[in-house]
Motif scaffolding. Structure first.
Motif, PDB file in Angstrom:
ATOM      1  N   PRO A 129      -2.347  -7.777  -8.472  1.00 40.09           N
ATOM      2  CA  PRO A 129      -3.319  -7.368  -9.383  1.00 40.09           C
ATOM      3  C   PRO A 129      -4.292  -6.137  -8.913  1.00 40.09           C
ATOM      4  CG  PRO A 129      -4.427  -9.258  -8.645  1.00 40.09           C
ATOM      5  CD  PRO A 129      -3.030  -9.342  -8.044  1.00 40.09           C
ATOM      6  N   LEU A 130      -4.765  -5.205  -9.490  1.00 38.75           N
ATOM      7  CA  LEU A 130      -5.298  -4.140  -9.133  1.00 38.75           C
ATOM      8  C   LEU A 130      -6.517  -3.895  -9.858  1.00 38.75           C
ATOM      9  CD1 LEU A 130      -2.430  -1.539  -9.310  1.00 38.75           C
ATOM     10  CD2 LEU A 130      -2.993  -2.876  -7.366  1.00 38.75           C
ATOM     11  N   ALA A 131      -7.807  -3.945  -9.283  1.00 37.04           N
ATOM     12  CA  ALA A 131      -9.043  -3.390 -10.023  1.00 37.04           C
ATOM     13  C   ALA A 131      -8.959  -1.538 -10.143  1.00 37.04           C
ATOM     14  CB  ALA A 131     -10.377  -3.693  -9.209  1.00 37.04           C
ATOM     15  N   ALA A 132      -8.615  -1.042  -9.105  1.00 35.48           N
ATOM     16  CA  ALA A 132      -8.453   0.322  -9.237  1.00 35.48           C
ATOM     17  C   ALA A 132      -7.292   0.787  -8.049  1.00 35.48           C
ATOM     18  CB  ALA A 132      -9.627   0.913  -8.828  1.00 35.48           C
ATOM     19  N   PHE A 133      -6.391   2.002  -8.455  1.00 34.13           N
ATOM     20  CA  PHE A 133      -5.429   2.208  -7.481  1.00 34.13           C
ATOM     21  C   PHE A 133      -5.316   3.764  -7.614  1.00 34.13           C
ATOM     22  CE2 PHE A 133      -3.648   2.477 -11.607  1.00 34.13           C
ATOM     23  CZ  PHE A 133      -3.066   3.474 -11.864  1.00 34.13           C
ATOM     24  N   ASP A 134      -4.785   4.120  -6.467  1.00 29.76           N
ATOM     25  CA  ASP A 134      -4.381   5.795  -6.263  1.00 29.76           C
ATOM     26  C   ASP A 134      -2.888   5.862  -6.402  1.00 29.76           C
ATOM     27  OD1 ASP A 134      -3.758   5.639  -3.678  1.00 29.76           O
ATOM     28  OD2 ASP A 134      -5.574   6.214  -2.947  1.00 29.76           O
ATOM     29  N   ARG A 135      -2.380   7.033  -6.367  1.00 22.02           N
ATOM     30  CA  ARG A 135      -1.074   7.226  -6.390  1.00 22.02           C
ATOM     31  C   ARG A 135      -0.410   7.292  -5.057  1.00 22.02           C
ATOM     32  NH1 ARG A 135       1.500   9.361 -10.792  1.00 22.02           N
ATOM     33  NH2 ARG A 135       0.153   9.436 -12.519  1.00 22.02           N
ATOM     34  N   TYR A 138      -2.567   2.831  -2.631  1.00 26.41           N
ATOM     35  CA  TYR A 138      -3.629   2.088  -2.047  1.00 26.41           C
ATOM     36  C   TYR A 138      -4.466   1.528  -3.500  1.00 26.41           C
ATOM     37  CZ  TYR A 138      -3.149   3.880   2.530  1.00 26.41           C
ATOM     38  OH  TYR A 138      -2.386   3.870   4.031  1.00 26.41           O
ATOM     39  N   ARG A 139      -4.847   0.168  -3.240  1.00 25.93           N
ATOM     40  CA  ARG A 139      -5.300  -0.442  -4.234  1.00 25.93           C
ATOM     41  C   ARG A 139      -6.859  -0.877  -3.922  1.00 25.93           C
ATOM     42  NH1 ARG A 139      -5.471  -5.902  -3.010  1.00 25.93           N
ATOM     43  NH2 ARG A 139      -5.707  -6.521  -5.246  1.00 25.93           N
ATOM     44  N   ILE A 140      -7.591  -1.276  -4.839  1.00 22.77           N
ATOM     45  CA  ILE A 140      -8.973  -1.824  -4.772  1.00 22.77           C
ATOM     46  C   ILE A 140      -8.778  -3.043  -5.573  1.00 22.77           C
ATOM     47  CG2 ILE A 140     -11.532  -1.835  -5.420  1.00 22.77           C
ATOM     48  CD1 ILE A 140     -11.498   1.091  -4.900  1.00 22.77           C
ATOM     49  N   GLY A 141      -9.119  -4.321  -4.737  1.00 20.91           N
ATOM     50  CA  GLY A 141      -8.916  -5.547  -5.352  1.00 20.91           C
ATOM     51  C   GLY A 141     -10.444  -5.975  -5.771  1.00 20.91           C
ATOM     52  N   TYR A 142     -10.538  -7.265  -5.675  1.00 19.66           N
ATOM     53  CA  TYR A 142     -11.852  -7.867  -5.814  1.00 19.66           C
ATOM     54  C   TYR A 142     -12.780  -8.004  -4.786  1.00 19.66           C
ATOM     55  CZ  TYR A 142     -10.171  -8.643 -10.463  1.00 19.66           C
ATOM     56  OH  TYR A 142      -9.716  -8.703 -11.847  1.00 19.66           O
ATOM     57  N   HIS A 146      -7.656 -10.754   0.469  1.00 17.47           N
ATOM     58  CA  HIS A 146      -6.725 -11.753   0.761  1.00 17.47           C
ATOM     59  C   HIS A 146      -5.302 -11.049   0.497  1.00 17.47           C
ATOM     60  CE1 HIS A 146      -9.489 -15.084   0.637  1.00 17.47           C
ATOM     61  NE2 HIS A 146      -9.985 -14.725  -0.671  1.00 17.47           N
ATOM     62  N   TYR A 147      -4.969 -10.143  -0.360  1.00 17.83           N
ATOM     63  CA  TYR A 147      -3.850  -9.528  -0.431  1.00 17.83           C
ATOM     64  C   TYR A 147      -3.492  -8.600   0.694  1.00 17.83           C
ATOM     65  CZ  TYR A 147      -2.663 -11.318  -4.936  1.00 17.83           C
ATOM     66  OH  TYR A 147      -2.179 -12.330  -5.988  1.00 17.83           O
ATOM     67  N   ASP A 148      -4.403  -7.751   1.226  1.00 18.05           N
ATOM     68  CA  ASP A 148      -4.139  -6.901   2.465  1.00 18.05           C
ATOM     69  C   ASP A 148      -3.903  -7.906   3.514  1.00 18.05           C
ATOM     70  OD1 ASP A 148      -4.487  -4.605   1.230  1.00 18.05           O
ATOM     71  OD2 ASP A 148      -6.686  -4.695   1.162  1.00 18.05           O
ATOM     72  N   ALA A 149      -4.482  -8.967   3.871  1.00 18.91           N
ATOM     73  CA  ALA A 149      -4.354  -9.830   4.788  1.00 18.91           C
ATOM     74  C   ALA A 149      -2.741 -10.460   4.730  1.00 18.91           C
ATOM     75  CB  ALA A 149      -5.287 -10.803   5.047  1.00 18.91           C
ATOM     76  N   LYS A 150      -2.457 -10.956   3.527  1.00 21.88           N
ATOM     77  CA  LYS A 150      -1.151 -11.523   3.313  1.00 21.88           C
ATOM     78  C   LYS A 150      -0.095 -10.615   3.439  1.00 21.88           C
ATOM     79  CE  LYS A 150      -0.580 -15.086   2.888  1.00 21.88           C
ATOM     80  NZ  LYS A 150      -0.040 -16.296   3.903  1.00 21.88           N
ATOM     81  N   LEU A 151      -0.276  -9.249   2.853  1.00 27.54           N
ATOM     82  CA  LEU A 151       0.624  -8.295   2.969  1.00 27.54           C
ATOM     83  C   LEU A 151       0.997  -7.998   4.657  1.00 27.54           C
ATOM     84  CD1 LEU A 151      -0.132  -5.816   0.180  1.00 27.54           C
ATOM     85  CD2 LEU A 151       1.935  -6.915   0.482  1.00 27.54           C
ATOM     86  N   THR A 152      -0.035  -8.001   5.422  1.00 32.80           N
ATOM     87  CA  THR A 152       0.071  -7.764   6.943  1.00 32.80           C
ATOM     88  C   THR A 152       0.798  -8.956   7.403  1.00 32.80           C
ATOM     89  OG1 THR A 152      -1.861  -6.495   7.042  1.00 32.80           O
ATOM     90  CG2 THR A 152      -1.134  -7.569   9.064  1.00 32.80           C
ATOM     91  N   GLU A 153       0.311  -9.983   7.256  1.00 34.35           N
ATOM     92  CA  GLU A 153       1.052 -11.173   7.566  1.00 34.35           C
ATOM     93  C   GLU A 153       2.541 -11.438   7.184  1.00 34.35           C
ATOM     94  OE1 GLU A 153       1.024 -16.074   6.654  1.00 34.35           O
ATOM     95  OE2 GLU A 153      -0.991 -14.936   6.717  1.00 34.35           O
ATOM     96  N   LEU A 154       2.977 -10.823   6.250  1.00 32.85           N
ATOM     97  CA  LEU A 154       4.197 -11.235   5.680  1.00 32.85           C
ATOM     98  C   LEU A 154       5.252  -9.944   6.079  1.00 32.85           C
ATOM     99  CD1 LEU A 154       3.778 -12.197   2.011  1.00 32.85           C
ATOM    100  CD2 LEU A 154       4.397 -13.747   3.805  1.00 32.85           C
ATOM    101  N   GLY A 155       4.689  -8.878   6.319  1.00 34.36           N
ATOM    102  CA  GLY A 155       5.490  -8.043   6.892  1.00 34.36           C
ATOM    103  C   GLY A 155       6.392  -7.135   6.048  1.00 34.36           C
ATOM    104  N   ALA A 156       7.597  -7.661   6.134  1.00 35.11           N
ATOM    105  CA  ALA A 156       8.666  -6.896   5.172  1.00 35.11           C
ATOM    106  C   ALA A 156       8.716  -7.694   3.920  1.00 35.11           C
ATOM    107  CB  ALA A 156      10.107  -6.975   5.944  1.00 35.11           C
ATOM    108  N   VAL A 157       7.716  -7.264   3.056  1.00 38.66           N
ATOM    109  CA  VAL A 157       7.865  -7.872   1.772  1.00 38.66           C
ATOM    110  C   VAL A 157       7.753  -6.725   0.607  1.00 38.66           C
ATOM    111  CG1 VAL A 157       5.190  -8.256   1.887  1.00 38.66           C
ATOM    112  CG2 VAL A 157       6.625  -9.457   0.274  1.00 38.66           C
TER     113      VAL A 157
END
Length: 194
Positions: A129-135, A138-142, A146-157
């Motif tokens: 989900p996105l609260a805001a985004f740019d082209r 990059y996103r702004i969540g709540y 949590h999502y930034d940390a999980k994307l870093t942890e998962l790596g190639a996703v």
């Protein structure tokens, strides 16, 4: 209105941008959002990442006025792809197996999550989900990260954000911990970010 005076400048700016974008999203007519959700679903299902996907694929259970990924999940389930939904446990995001029409339970912060008895899963594709985004992707969540940390942890996703076009802003103030999305899909267009 939240007092932002004690936060660092970037945090203040992000909080203000989040508040403005969420206000724009909340002001959208529900009839329009229903039509736009269908357009988002069709654009999502046309993404090439799902052609070779073996899963699991994670999305979120929508809350408030968020774009609704459930029709995408139903279609991917019909294709035979395994699904999962996020849950926050001990301040950490994890994913649990889920399929359409299986039970969900309250998960905090207004979310619904799979039953805690469901096994954990590691997604290959995240629909976020996105609260805001740019082209740039990059996103702004709540604001919890949590999502930034999980994307870093998962790596190639593969990461795909869905939102309404009204949530786009010129530039998200990105910080070192922020992770760029691969795709953003709105009712108007599909943006390849990576």
């Amino acid at each position: 209105m939240t007092d932002l005076s004690s936060l660092p400048d970037e945090a203040v700016r992000k909080a203000a941008l989040r508040e403005q974008a969420l206000a724009r999203r909340d002001a959208l007519e529900i009839d329009d959002r229903l039509i736009w959700d269908e357009a988002i679903t069709q654009a999502m299902l046309a993404l090439p990442v799902f052609d070779a996907a073996e899963g699991p694929i994670s999305a979120y259970w929508p809350m408030r006025s968020e774009a609704d990924p459930r029709p995408v999940l139903e279609a991917l389930h019909e294709r035979g792809l395994p699904l999962c939904l996020p849950a926050i446990v001990a301040k950490r995001m994890l994913f649990r197996r889920w399929a359409p029409y299986e039970p969900i339970v309250p998960g905090g912060f207004g979310t619904l999550v799979p039953d805690p008895a469901q096994p954990e899963s590691v997604p290959a594709i995240l629909i976020v989900p996105l609260a805001a985004f740019d082209r740039r992707g990059y996103r702004i969540g709540y604001g919890k990260g949590h999502y930034d940390a999980k994307l870093t942890e998962l790596g190639a996703v593969t990461s795909i954000g869905i939102a309404y076009a009204a949530q786009e802003i010129d530039t998200v103030p990105d910080e070192p911990h922020d992770r760029r999305l691969d795709w953003i899909v709105t009712e108007r267009e599909t943006i390849r970010c990576g």
